[in-house]
Design an enzyme around this catalytic site. Structure first.
Site, PDB file in Angstrom:
ATOM      1  N   ILE A 123      19.169  -7.676  23.353  1.00 34.67           N
ATOM      2  CA  ILE A 123      20.385  -7.476  22.569  1.00 34.67           C
ATOM      3  C   ILE A 123      20.279  -8.168  21.218  1.00 34.67           C
ATOM      4  CG2 ILE A 123      22.846  -8.044  22.433  1.00 34.67           C
ATOM      5  CD1 ILE A 123      22.358  -5.770  24.353  1.00 34.67           C
ATOM      6  N   GLU A 124      19.733  -9.372  21.216  1.00 30.38           N
ATOM      7  CA  GLU A 124      19.688 -10.158  19.991  1.00 30.38           C
ATOM      8  C   GLU A 124      18.720  -9.596  18.954  1.00 30.38           C
ATOM      9  OE1 GLU A 124      21.427 -12.652  18.855  1.00 30.38           O
ATOM     10  OE2 GLU A 124      22.697 -12.862  20.620  1.00 30.38           O
ATOM     11  N   THR A 125      17.496  -9.289  19.365  1.00 29.01           N
ATOM     12  CA  THR A 125      16.474  -8.939  18.364  1.00 29.01           C
ATOM     13  C   THR A 125      15.590  -7.760  18.751  1.00 29.01           C
ATOM     14  OG1 THR A 125      14.858 -10.481  19.306  1.00 29.01           O
ATOM     15  CG2 THR A 125      16.328 -11.348  17.596  1.00 29.01           C
TER      16      THR A 125
END
Length: 332
Positions: A123-125
């Protein structure tokens, strides 16, 4: 800027939409700088070094624009399709398979479910594919000295950045991240990098920018330190015969103060019946679908996800993506 780059979620921030506040005057900015230099001197930093540290940072209007228009302010039915895609799922499975031993070790050592670790990094990167293009020093300087609604918080992060660079021997001029100064595979802001990063590959450094091993261990440690309960439920869908009772409000970032027993009633029930300790802390999340609203019971683990990013939409996206990952990985 691509949509995915725009969506990089700063760690442990409340990113609900904020209206732009009046910019501080030049004299006010200079006063903040003088105060910052004095504070850092009290922490052992040479005043001249801190002055240079500030001068090397530049104001970036794009950072202000991004901060005042976060995607977490959108309704759920527009938000979740950005994250819950086949492309991200395929990338997550590939990442899990490639780093299976490290993920398993982190899961056991920190008592955190493996699918949550994999989901967060995805989700983050997008597994390191989109770590952000904002110079970290510029982002934190801009928000710390030119964004009054959160200036105190971001000046603290700017100070943590100065300490982090020294402690981990980082090249500050090459550090890139999100518009809120979050870095690496897991998008840790400087204070979180300093407090929760671990040297999981035992090479003498805590490298969240290149080392996937350190990133995996650090994400697991973050969840562990915030009280994650392995193999326990995260969130459960509710069915409502009527509106929520007046005594129960949907969650808006506060500490947990309801118990499950405060929420469940003849008119508010679990969509699927399971045995549940009704004395445990809980919250209620409302998800806006295109034609109706959904209500979910969030438990302690859901709240822990919001310690990473305080948007309930973010937490729900992480949870649902983790479930997709778990199911797909088990059937490979």
């Amino acid at each position: 800027m691509t949509l995915l780059k725009r969506m990089l979620a700063p760690l442990a921030l409340t990113l609900f939409s904020c209206s732009a506040a009046a910019a501080p005057s030049d004299s006010e900015v200079e006063a903040l700088k003088a105060e910052f230099i004095k504070t850092q001197s009290g922490k052992g930093f040479d005043a001249e070094d801190t002055t240079i540290f500030i001068k090397n940072a530049k104001y970036n209007q794009a950072v202000i624009d991004a901060m005042t228009k976060p995607w977490e302010a959108k309704p759920w039915h527009q938000y979740y399709p950005i994250f819950l895609t086949e492309k991200r799922l395929d990338a997550g499975l590939a990442f899990w398979k490639e780093h299976a031993k490290t993920i398993e070790r982190a899961s056991k050592e920190f008592n955190v479910d493996p699918q949550i670790i994999v989901a967060i990094i995805g989700i983050e990167t997008f597994y390191g594919g989109y770590m952000g293009n904002y110079p970290v020093k510029d982002a934190l300087y801009t928000l710390g000295f030119h964004y009054p609604p959160r200036a105190t918080f971001f000046r603290s992060e700017f100070a943590n950045l100065q300490s982090l660079v020294k402690e981990e021997r980082l090249d500050i001029n090459s550090l890139k991240g999100s518009y809120a100064g979050a870095m690496g595979f897991g998008q840790f802001i400087p204070s979180s990098y300093r407090h929760y990063a671990v040297d999981f590959d035992n090479d003498g450094s805590r490298d969240l920018l290149i080392s996937t091993t350190d990133a995996i261990g650090s994400v697991a440690n973050y969840f562990h330190q915030h009280g994650w309960q392995k193999n326990q439920p995260v969130t459960l869908q509710l069915t409502l015969n009527k509106d929520l009772p007046d005594t129960v409000k949907t969650w808006s970032g506060e500490k947990l103060h309801y118990q499950v027993a405060d929420i469940l009633s003849p008119n508010v029930a679990l969509a699927e019946s399971i045995d549940l300790d009704v004395s445990q802390p809980a919250l209620v999340v409302k998800l806006e679908q295109a034609e109706h609203d959904e209500y979910w019971l969030g438990l302690k683990n859901f709240y822990v996800i919001t310690r990473y990013n305080r948007s309930p939409l973010y937490a729900m996206a992480v949870y649902q993506f983790s479930q997709e990952l778990k199911k797909a990985y088990a059937t490979q």
